[in-house]
Write a protein that holds these residues in place. Structure first.
Motif, PDB file in Angstrom:
ATOM      1  N   CYS A   1       0.827  -1.193   0.000  1.00  0.00           N
ATOM      2  CA  CYS A   1       0.000   0.000   0.000  1.00  0.00           C
ATOM      3  C   CYS A   1       0.868   1.252   0.000  1.00  0.00           C
ATOM      4  O   CYS A   1       1.799   1.381   0.812  1.00  0.00           O
ATOM      5  CB  CYS A   1      -0.926  -0.004   1.223  1.00  0.00           C
ATOM      6  SG  CYS A   1      -2.158   1.330   1.190  1.00  0.00           S
TER       7      CYS A   1
ATOM      8  N   GLU B   1      -6.147  -1.517  -6.088  1.00  0.00           N
ATOM      9  CA  GLU B   1      -7.322  -0.914  -5.478  1.00  0.00           C
ATOM     10  C   GLU B   1      -6.959   0.426  -4.861  1.00  0.00           C
ATOM     11  O   GLU B   1      -5.813   0.644  -4.445  1.00  0.00           O
ATOM     12  CB  GLU B   1      -7.892  -1.842  -4.399  1.00  0.00           C
ATOM     13  CG  GLU B   1      -8.322  -3.203  -4.926  1.00  0.00           C
ATOM     14  CD  GLU B   1      -8.751  -4.145  -3.810  1.00  0.00           C
ATOM     15  OE1 GLU B   1      -8.316  -3.905  -2.653  1.00  0.00           O
ATOM     16  OE2 GLU B   1      -9.488  -5.086  -4.086  1.00  0.00           O
ATOM     17  N   ALA B   2      -7.946   1.330  -4.780  1.00  0.00           N
ATOM     18  CA  ALA B   2      -7.768   2.629  -4.127  1.00  0.00           C
ATOM     19  C   ALA B   2      -8.539   2.611  -2.808  1.00  0.00           C
ATOM     20  O   ALA B   2      -9.728   2.276  -2.786  1.00  0.00           O
ATOM     21  CB  ALA B   2      -8.265   3.745  -5.025  1.00  0.00           C
ATOM     22  N   GLU B   3      -7.862   2.930  -1.720  1.00  0.00           N
ATOM     23  CA  GLU B   3      -8.487   2.974  -0.404  1.00  0.00           C
ATOM     24  C   GLU B   3      -8.531   4.409   0.089  1.00  0.00           C
ATOM     25  O   GLU B   3      -7.536   5.137   0.010  1.00  0.00           O
ATOM     26  CB  GLU B   3      -7.708   2.087   0.585  1.00  0.00           C
ATOM     27  CG  GLU B   3      -7.696   0.620   0.178  1.00  0.00           C
ATOM     28  CD  GLU B   3      -6.986  -0.244   1.212  1.00  0.00           C
ATOM     29  OE1 GLU B   3      -6.481   0.330   2.206  1.00  0.00           O
ATOM     30  OE2 GLU B   3      -6.943  -1.469   1.030  1.00  0.00           O
ATOM     31  N   GLN B   4      -9.687   4.830   0.598  1.00  0.00           N
ATOM     32  CA  GLN B   4      -9.879   6.187   1.063  1.00  0.00           C
ATOM     33  C   GLN B   4      -9.456   6.333   2.530  1.00  0.00           C
ATOM     34  O   GLN B   4      -9.246   5.352   3.230  1.00  0.00           O
ATOM     35  CB  GLN B   4     -11.345   6.594   0.898  1.00  0.00           C
ATOM     36  CG  GLN B   4     -11.883   6.436  -0.517  1.00  0.00           C
ATOM     37  CD  GLN B   4     -11.148   7.327  -1.500  1.00  0.00           C
ATOM     38  OE1 GLN B   4     -10.804   8.472  -1.180  1.00  0.00           O
ATOM     39  NE2 GLN B   4     -10.899   6.807  -2.710  1.00  0.00           N
TER      40      GLN B   4
ATOM     41  N   TYR C   1      -3.043   3.438  -2.630  1.00  0.00           N
ATOM     42  CA  TYR C   1      -3.152   2.409  -3.652  1.00  0.00           C
ATOM     43  C   TYR C   1      -2.605   1.097  -3.112  1.00  0.00           C
ATOM     44  O   TYR C   1      -1.519   1.046  -2.542  1.00  0.00           O
ATOM     45  CB  TYR C   1      -2.382   2.817  -4.903  1.00  0.00           C
ATOM     46  CG  TYR C   1      -2.955   4.046  -5.583  1.00  0.00           C
ATOM     47  CD1 TYR C   1      -4.143   3.961  -6.311  1.00  0.00           C
ATOM     48  CD2 TYR C   1      -2.303   5.264  -5.496  1.00  0.00           C
ATOM     49  CE1 TYR C   1      -4.676   5.082  -6.936  1.00  0.00           C
ATOM     50  CE2 TYR C   1      -2.823   6.396  -6.121  1.00  0.00           C
ATOM     51  CZ  TYR C   1      -4.012   6.303  -6.836  1.00  0.00           C
ATOM     52  OH  TYR C   1      -4.535   7.413  -7.450  1.00  0.00           O
ATOM     53  N   ARG C   2      -3.382   0.040  -3.295  1.00  0.00           N
ATOM     54  CA  ARG C   2      -2.986  -1.276  -2.797  1.00  0.00           C
ATOM     55  C   ARG C   2      -3.010  -2.280  -3.939  1.00  0.00           C
ATOM     56  O   ARG C   2      -3.981  -2.349  -4.692  1.00  0.00           O
ATOM     57  CB  ARG C   2      -3.913  -1.736  -1.669  1.00  0.00           C
ATOM     58  CG  ARG C   2      -3.597  -3.134  -1.114  1.00  0.00           C
ATOM     59  CD  ARG C   2      -4.598  -3.524  -0.037  1.00  0.00           C
ATOM     60  NE  ARG C   2      -4.493  -2.630   1.104  1.00  0.00           N
ATOM     61  CZ  ARG C   2      -3.605  -2.790   2.092  1.00  0.00           C
ATOM     62  NH1 ARG C   2      -2.760  -3.798   2.052  1.00  0.00           N
ATOM     63  NH2 ARG C   2      -3.589  -1.950   3.095  1.00  0.00           N
TER      64      ARG C   2
ATOM     65  N   SER D   1       0.500   5.713  -0.589  1.00  0.00           N
ATOM     66  CA  SER D   1      -0.328   6.882  -0.858  1.00  0.00           C
ATOM     67  C   SER D   1       0.066   7.465  -2.205  1.00  0.00           C
ATOM     68  O   SER D   1       1.197   7.279  -2.672  1.00  0.00           O
ATOM     69  CB  SER D   1      -0.143   7.934   0.235  1.00  0.00           C
ATOM     70  OG  SER D   1       1.158   8.503   0.170  1.00  0.00           O
TER      71      SER D   1
ATOM     72  N   GLU E   1      -5.297   6.629   6.176  1.00  0.00           N
ATOM     73  CA  GLU E   1      -4.396   5.486   6.027  1.00  0.00           C
ATOM     74  C   GLU E   1      -4.538   4.828   4.663  1.00  0.00           C
ATOM     75  O   GLU E   1      -4.008   3.749   4.421  1.00  0.00           O
ATOM     76  CB  GLU E   1      -4.681   4.441   7.127  1.00  0.00           C
ATOM     77  CG  GLU E   1      -4.517   4.959   8.542  1.00  0.00           C
ATOM     78  CD  GLU E   1      -3.095   5.409   8.826  1.00  0.00           C
ATOM     79  OE1 GLU E   1      -2.156   4.773   8.292  1.00  0.00           O
ATOM     80  OE2 GLU E   1      -2.927   6.396   9.552  1.00  0.00           O
ATOM     81  N   GLY E   2      -5.294   5.485   3.779  1.00  0.00           N
ATOM     82  CA  GLY E   2      -5.575   4.900   2.484  1.00  0.00           C
ATOM     83  C   GLY E   2      -4.460   5.110   1.479  1.00  0.00           C
ATOM     84  O   GLY E   2      -3.396   5.631   1.782  1.00  0.00           O
TER      85      GLY E   2
ATOM     86  N   ARG F   1      -3.558  -5.884  -4.836  1.00  0.00           N
ATOM     87  CA  ARG F   1      -4.160  -7.075  -4.246  1.00  0.00           C
ATOM     88  C   ARG F   1      -3.473  -8.325  -4.767  1.00  0.00           C
ATOM     89  O   ARG F   1      -3.190  -8.429  -5.967  1.00  0.00           O
ATOM     90  CB  ARG F   1      -5.654  -7.123  -4.555  1.00  0.00           C
ATOM     91  CG  ARG F   1      -6.390  -8.235  -3.805  1.00  0.00           C
ATOM     92  CD  ARG F   1      -7.900  -8.094  -3.934  1.00  0.00           C
ATOM     93  NE  ARG F   1      -8.353  -8.403  -5.278  1.00  0.00           N
ATOM     94  CZ  ARG F   1      -8.814  -7.508  -6.142  1.00  0.00           C
ATOM     95  NH1 ARG F   1      -8.830  -6.219  -5.810  1.00  0.00           N
ATOM     96  NH2 ARG F   1      -9.236  -7.876  -7.346  1.00  0.00           N
TER      97      ARG F   1
END
Length: 328
Positions: A26, A58-61, A67-68, A28, A64-65, A70
């Motif tokens: 992950c 995936e993009a996490e908001q 780009y991850r 940012s 602590e988000g 998977r």
């Protein structure tokens, strides 16, 4: 931050992103932009490009988000078939062998990224090649047969015997029964270091000279053998493996000459008077004379033949041939 000139290329940025995702899953957008020396908007475009290629990013908001990438499950890089995946692993190993230190690290991290993205049916072949392979610092250019590399690498890891037909440097063909130990690359050529059952000794085989490979189910025996990497290094750089050899002296210091004589072909040593003695080999006298004379011409130094007489004769032939080029 990466070099701005390098990161103007979308391809280089894509490879760099995959390399970073192998370090941490992950990131940012700001951190990726800082590492690659581009804007967050450029990062978003590059991520979307990787998604279009089949990479599950995936993009996490939230604070602590980011780009991850998977991994696991049924999501994998669908744009490569089995053979292409093994070819990519082979190409990355070659890049790691012949590239500068920074590129070597990127290549090895990219291999690690692939291992997280491929399905289990393909991953076993890629892992096998990676685990059974290594590099040796000498070189020339022979394209690899990725299927042969994968089959020999699997035999190394399973510790089983193989048999094949082998054509040596003089064109002699023989059948070999061996216990393969390691698959090694010089960066431009591939070798299989094996225990030869017929000769009861360690041997190295160039993969481009192997045909009719059969992988058996017979288990290899446990043996106390030398390190395969050190064995191949010595075999390529110290053993007189060429049909013809010669010794010459260049009226120049060692540091001027040594970079012009690949270790695969010969060795250099500094003489007491400050000159350099070279012992080198080749397939025939004219080729050897041409190569060694070209070094002297390129550097603008004097070369003196030491031995044998056949080499001096070849120099005369080469000289006459060159002189004839200017004849009307």
């Amino acid at each position: 931050m990466c070099d701005d000139g390098l990161m103007t290329s979308p391809t280089h940025r894509a490879i760099a992103l995959l390399s970073l995702f192998s370090v941490a899953q992950c990131w940012s957008g700001a951190a990726l932009a800082d590492r690659l020396g581009v804007s967050p908007r450029t990062i978003r475009r590059d991520v979307n490009r990787l998604r279009d290629m089949g990479f599950p990013i995936e993009a996490e908001q939230g604070p602590e988000g980011g780009y991850r990438l998977r991994t696991g499950g049924d999501h994998y890089l669908a744009v490569l078939d089995d053979a292409q995946s093994v070819s990519v692993a082979v190409a990355l190993l070659q890049a790691a062998a012949g590239a500068p230190v920074t590129s070597t690290a990127d290549s090895l991290r990219a291999i690690e990224t692939l291992r997280h993205l491929l399905p289990s049916s393909v991953l076993s072949s890629v892992k096998s090649v990676h685990a059974a392979s290594g590099t040796v610092d000498v070189g020339w250019n022979v394209p690899p047969d990725t299927r042969l590399i994968a089959e020999l690498a699997a035999a190394c890891n399973r510790k089983v015997r193989v048999r094949f037909r082998y054509c040596d440097s003089r064109g002699r063909v023989s059948s070999r029964d061996v216990e393969p130990l390691r698959i090694l690359t010089t960066g431009n050529a591939w070798y299989c270091v094996s225990f030869d059952l017929n000769r009861q000794a360690l041997r190295s085989f160039r993969l481009d000279r192997i045909t009719e490979l059969t992988v058996t189910t017979f288990r290899a025996e446990r043996r106390d053998l030398p390190d395969p990497v050190r064995y191949l290094q010595q075999n390529l750089t110290e053993t007189p493996r060429w049909p013809v050899w010669a010794r010459v002296r260049y009226l120049a210091p060692l540091e001027m000459i040594v970079g012009e004589v690949p270790r695969l072909y010969g060795s250099c040593r500094s003489a007491e008077d400050g000159t350099t003695e070279v012992t080198a080999g080749a397939e025939d006298w004219d080729a050897l004379a041409g190569h060694l004379a070209l070094i002297a011409i390129k550097l603008g130094v004097t070369m003196q033949p030491i031995s044998p007489p056949e080499f001096s004769d070849a120099l005369v032939r080469i000289g006459r041939r060159i002189t004839s080029f200017g004849a009307p």
